[in-house]
Write a protein that holds these residues in place. Structure first.
Motif, PDB file in Angstrom:
ATOM      1  N   LEU A 145       0.812  -1.224   0.000  1.00  0.00           N
ATOM      2  CA  LEU A 145       0.000   0.000   0.000  1.00  0.00           C
ATOM      3  C   LEU A 145       0.844   1.272   0.000  1.00  0.00           C
ATOM      4  O   LEU A 145       0.358   2.335  -0.369  1.00  0.00           O
ATOM      5  CB  LEU A 145      -0.951   0.005   1.202  1.00  0.00           C
ATOM      6  N   ARG A 146       2.097   1.167   0.375  1.00  0.00           N
ATOM      7  CA  ARG A 146       2.980   2.343   0.327  1.00  0.00           C
ATOM      8  C   ARG A 146       3.305   2.722  -1.116  1.00  0.00           C
ATOM      9  O   ARG A 146       3.615   3.874  -1.394  1.00  0.00           O
ATOM     10  CB  ARG A 146       4.280   2.060   1.072  1.00  0.00           C
ATOM     11  N   VAL A 147       3.256   1.743  -2.009  1.00  0.00           N
ATOM     12  CA  VAL A 147       3.713   1.950  -3.381  1.00  0.00           C
ATOM     13  C   VAL A 147       2.589   1.865  -4.411  1.00  0.00           C
ATOM     14  O   VAL A 147       2.506   2.689  -5.312  1.00  0.00           O
ATOM     15  CB  VAL A 147       4.802   0.895  -3.736  1.00  0.00           C
ATOM     16  N   ASP A 148       1.744   0.871  -4.269  1.00  0.00           N
ATOM     17  CA  ASP A 148       0.746   0.576  -5.305  1.00  0.00           C
ATOM     18  C   ASP A 148      -0.580   1.287  -5.071  1.00  0.00           C
ATOM     19  O   ASP A 148      -0.950   1.570  -3.941  1.00  0.00           O
ATOM     20  CB  ASP A 148       0.519  -0.940  -5.390  1.00  0.00           C
ATOM     21  N   GLU A 149      -1.292   1.545  -6.167  1.00  0.00           N
ATOM     22  CA  GLU A 149      -2.598   2.211  -6.105  1.00  0.00           C
ATOM     23  C   GLU A 149      -3.727   1.216  -5.879  1.00  0.00           C
ATOM     24  O   GLU A 149      -4.777   1.575  -5.351  1.00  0.00           O
ATOM     25  CB  GLU A 149      -2.863   2.990  -7.401  1.00  0.00           C
ATOM     26  N   HIS A 150      -3.533  -0.014  -6.322  1.00  0.00           N
ATOM     27  CA  HIS A 150      -4.564  -1.050  -6.184  1.00  0.00           C
ATOM     28  C   HIS A 150      -3.905  -2.321  -5.669  1.00  0.00           C
ATOM     29  O   HIS A 150      -2.908  -2.770  -6.232  1.00  0.00           O
ATOM     30  CB  HIS A 150      -5.254  -1.310  -7.531  1.00  0.00           C
ATOM     31  N   ILE A 151      -4.462  -2.872  -4.605  1.00  0.00           N
ATOM     32  CA  ILE A 151      -3.946  -4.109  -4.032  1.00  0.00           C
ATOM     33  C   ILE A 151      -4.997  -5.183  -4.206  1.00  0.00           C
ATOM     34  O   ILE A 151      -6.169  -4.993  -3.867  1.00  0.00           O
ATOM     35  CB  ILE A 151      -3.631  -3.944  -2.520  1.00  0.00           C
ATOM     36  N   ILE A 152      -4.566  -6.320  -4.724  1.00  0.00           N
ATOM     37  CA  ILE A 152      -5.424  -7.490  -4.864  1.00  0.00           C
ATOM     38  C   ILE A 152      -4.822  -8.591  -3.996  1.00  0.00           C
ATOM     39  O   ILE A 152      -3.629  -8.884  -4.109  1.00  0.00           O
ATOM     40  CB  ILE A 152      -5.476  -7.976  -6.327  1.00  0.00           C
ATOM     41  N   VAL A 153      -5.648  -9.183  -3.142  1.00  0.00           N
ATOM     42  CA  VAL A 153      -5.192 -10.302  -2.318  1.00  0.00           C
ATOM     43  C   VAL A 153      -5.909 -11.549  -2.822  1.00  0.00           C
ATOM     44  O   VAL A 153      -7.126 -11.690  -2.680  1.00  0.00           O
ATOM     45  CB  VAL A 153      -5.470 -10.071  -0.823  1.00  0.00           C
ATOM     46  N   ASP A 154      -5.143 -12.440  -3.448  1.00  0.00           N
ATOM     47  CA  ASP A 154      -5.677 -13.689  -3.990  1.00  0.00           C
ATOM     48  C   ASP A 154      -5.748 -14.716  -2.860  1.00  0.00           C
ATOM     49  O   ASP A 154      -4.727 -15.101  -2.295  1.00  0.00           O
ATOM     50  CB  ASP A 154      -4.774 -14.183  -5.121  1.00  0.00           C
ATOM     51  N   LEU A 155      -6.965 -15.148  -2.553  1.00  0.00           N
ATOM     52  CA  LEU A 155      -7.184 -16.105  -1.466  1.00  0.00           C
ATOM     53  C   LEU A 155      -7.663 -17.463  -1.980  1.00  0.00           C
ATOM     54  O   LEU A 155      -8.181 -18.273  -1.213  1.00  0.00           O
ATOM     55  CB  LEU A 155      -8.203 -15.526  -0.472  1.00  0.00           C
ATOM     56  N   SER A 156      -7.479 -17.714  -3.258  1.00  0.00           N
ATOM     57  CA  SER A 156      -7.992 -18.959  -3.853  1.00  0.00           C
ATOM     58  C   SER A 156      -7.288 -20.202  -3.323  1.00  0.00           C
ATOM     59  O   SER A 156      -7.863 -21.287  -3.324  1.00  0.00           O
ATOM     60  CB  SER A 156      -7.881 -18.903  -5.383  1.00  0.00           C
ATOM     61  N   GLN A 157      -6.045 -20.053  -2.843  1.00  0.00           N
ATOM     62  CA  GLN A 157      -5.281 -21.204  -2.354  1.00  0.00           C
ATOM     63  C   GLN A 157      -5.205 -21.252  -0.828  1.00  0.00           C
ATOM     64  O   GLN A 157      -4.392 -21.980  -0.273  1.00  0.00           O
ATOM     65  CB  GLN A 157      -3.859 -21.164  -2.933  1.00  0.00           C
ATOM     66  N   VAL A 158      -6.049 -20.464  -0.154  1.00  0.00           N
ATOM     67  CA  VAL A 158      -6.054 -20.444   1.313  1.00  0.00           C
ATOM     68  C   VAL A 158      -7.094 -21.447   1.811  1.00  0.00           C
ATOM     69  O   VAL A 158      -8.278 -21.340   1.496  1.00  0.00           O
ATOM     70  CB  VAL A 158      -6.355 -19.025   1.848  1.00  0.00           C
ATOM     71  N   SER A 159      -6.632 -22.422   2.577  1.00  0.00           N
ATOM     72  CA  SER A 159      -7.528 -23.472   3.079  1.00  0.00           C
ATOM     73  C   SER A 159      -8.181 -23.099   4.402  1.00  0.00           C
ATOM     74  O   SER A 159      -9.214 -23.654   4.774  1.00  0.00           O
ATOM     75  CB  SER A 159      -6.757 -24.780   3.229  1.00  0.00           C
ATOM     76  N   TYR A 160      -7.587 -22.150   5.129  1.00  0.00           N
ATOM     77  CA  TYR A 160      -8.109 -21.755   6.443  1.00  0.00           C
ATOM     78  C   TYR A 160      -7.601 -20.363   6.761  1.00  0.00           C
ATOM     79  O   TYR A 160      -6.461 -20.026   6.445  1.00  0.00           O
ATOM     80  CB  TYR A 160      -7.616 -22.743   7.516  1.00  0.00           C
ATOM     81  N   ILE A 161      -8.453 -19.564   7.392  1.00  0.00           N
ATOM     82  CA  ILE A 161      -8.022 -18.248   7.856  1.00  0.00           C
ATOM     83  C   ILE A 161      -8.645 -18.012   9.226  1.00  0.00           C
ATOM     84  O   ILE A 161      -9.836 -18.285   9.426  1.00  0.00           O
ATOM     85  CB  ILE A 161      -8.396 -17.132   6.845  1.00  0.00           C
ATOM     86  N   ASP A 162      -7.848 -17.559  10.183  1.00  0.00           N
ATOM     87  CA  ASP A 162      -8.378 -17.286  11.520  1.00  0.00           C
ATOM     88  C   ASP A 162      -8.570 -15.782  11.696  1.00  0.00           C
ATOM     89  O   ASP A 162      -8.388 -14.994  10.766  1.00  0.00           O
ATOM     90  CB  ASP A 162      -7.503 -17.908  12.612  1.00  0.00           C
ATOM     91  N   SER A 163      -8.934 -15.389  12.920  1.00  0.00           N
ATOM     92  CA  SER A 163      -9.243 -13.982  13.174  1.00  0.00           C
ATOM     93  C   SER A 163      -8.043 -13.067  12.955  1.00  0.00           C
ATOM     94  O   SER A 163      -8.203 -11.919  12.548  1.00  0.00           O
ATOM     95  CB  SER A 163      -9.792 -13.800  14.587  1.00  0.00           C
ATOM     96  N   ALA A 190      -8.060  -9.968  10.506  1.00  0.00           N
ATOM     97  CA  ALA A 190      -7.638  -8.651  10.997  1.00  0.00           C
ATOM     98  C   ALA A 190      -6.615  -8.014  10.061  1.00  0.00           C
ATOM     99  O   ALA A 190      -6.664  -6.804   9.814  1.00  0.00           O
ATOM    100  CB  ALA A 190      -7.067  -8.766  12.410  1.00  0.00           C
ATOM    101  N   ALA A 191      -5.704  -8.813   9.515  1.00  0.00           N
ATOM    102  CA  ALA A 191      -4.709  -8.278   8.572  1.00  0.00           C
ATOM    103  C   ALA A 191      -5.398  -7.746   7.318  1.00  0.00           C
ATOM    104  O   ALA A 191      -5.024  -6.688   6.793  1.00  0.00           O
ATOM    105  CB  ALA A 191      -3.692  -9.368   8.207  1.00  0.00           C
ATOM    106  N   LEU A 192      -6.420  -8.464   6.837  1.00  0.00           N
ATOM    107  CA  LEU A 192      -7.164  -8.009   5.658  1.00  0.00           C
ATOM    108  C   LEU A 192      -7.944  -6.731   5.959  1.00  0.00           C
ATOM    109  O   LEU A 192      -7.949  -5.791   5.156  1.00  0.00           O
ATOM    110  CB  LEU A 192      -8.123  -9.104   5.182  1.00  0.00           C
ATOM    111  N   VAL A 193      -8.595  -6.690   7.123  1.00  0.00           N
ATOM    112  CA  VAL A 193      -9.366  -5.495   7.503  1.00  0.00           C
ATOM    113  C   VAL A 193      -8.441  -4.288   7.648  1.00  0.00           C
ATOM    114  O   VAL A 193      -8.764  -3.191   7.182  1.00  0.00           O
ATOM    115  CB  VAL A 193     -10.166  -5.753   8.802  1.00  0.00           C
TER     116      VAL A 193
END
Length: 102
Positions: A39-57, A61-64
């Motif tokens: 976010l310091r450099v880019d104007e648009h950030i895309i987070v690809d979560l297609s290969q994530v099998s589990y995510i906890d709080s 929180a990192a995404l939020v």
């Protein structure tokens, strides 16, 4: 935590972060650091979560935090192809209406 947990690529002003495996307390700080750094450099950030099998709080929180920082800096932040497991957690937390999901 392996090097393959997160991959980052930049195309112009778009930064794409691809995470894989489980996102939990042991590696969510790495995801957070990558998002905030992009976010310091880019104007648009895309987070690809297609290969994530589990995510906890802590991962959520990192995404939020990334979304909040992007909004403060007038940049765009979106999630791409969340896996079925991740999407169900986003829906349960009603975050599917907060994030831009591609």
């Amino acid at each position: 935590m392996t090097e393959e947990f997160i991959q980052f690529e930049r195309t112009g002003t778009v930064g794409k972060i691809s995470a894989r495996g489980e996102v939990d307390l042991s590696n969510s700080p790495q995801l957070r650091k990558t998002i905030l750094g992009a976010l310091r450099v880019d104007e648009h950030i895309i987070v690809d979560l297609s290969q994530v099998s589990y995510i906890d709080s802590s991962g959520i929180a990192a995404l939020v935090e990334g979304l909040q920082m992007a909004n403060k800096k007038d940049k765009t932040f979106s999630l791409q192809s969340p896996s079925e497991q991740v999407m169900s957690i986003l829906e349960l937390a009603r975050l599917d209406t907060v994030f831009s999901i591609e």
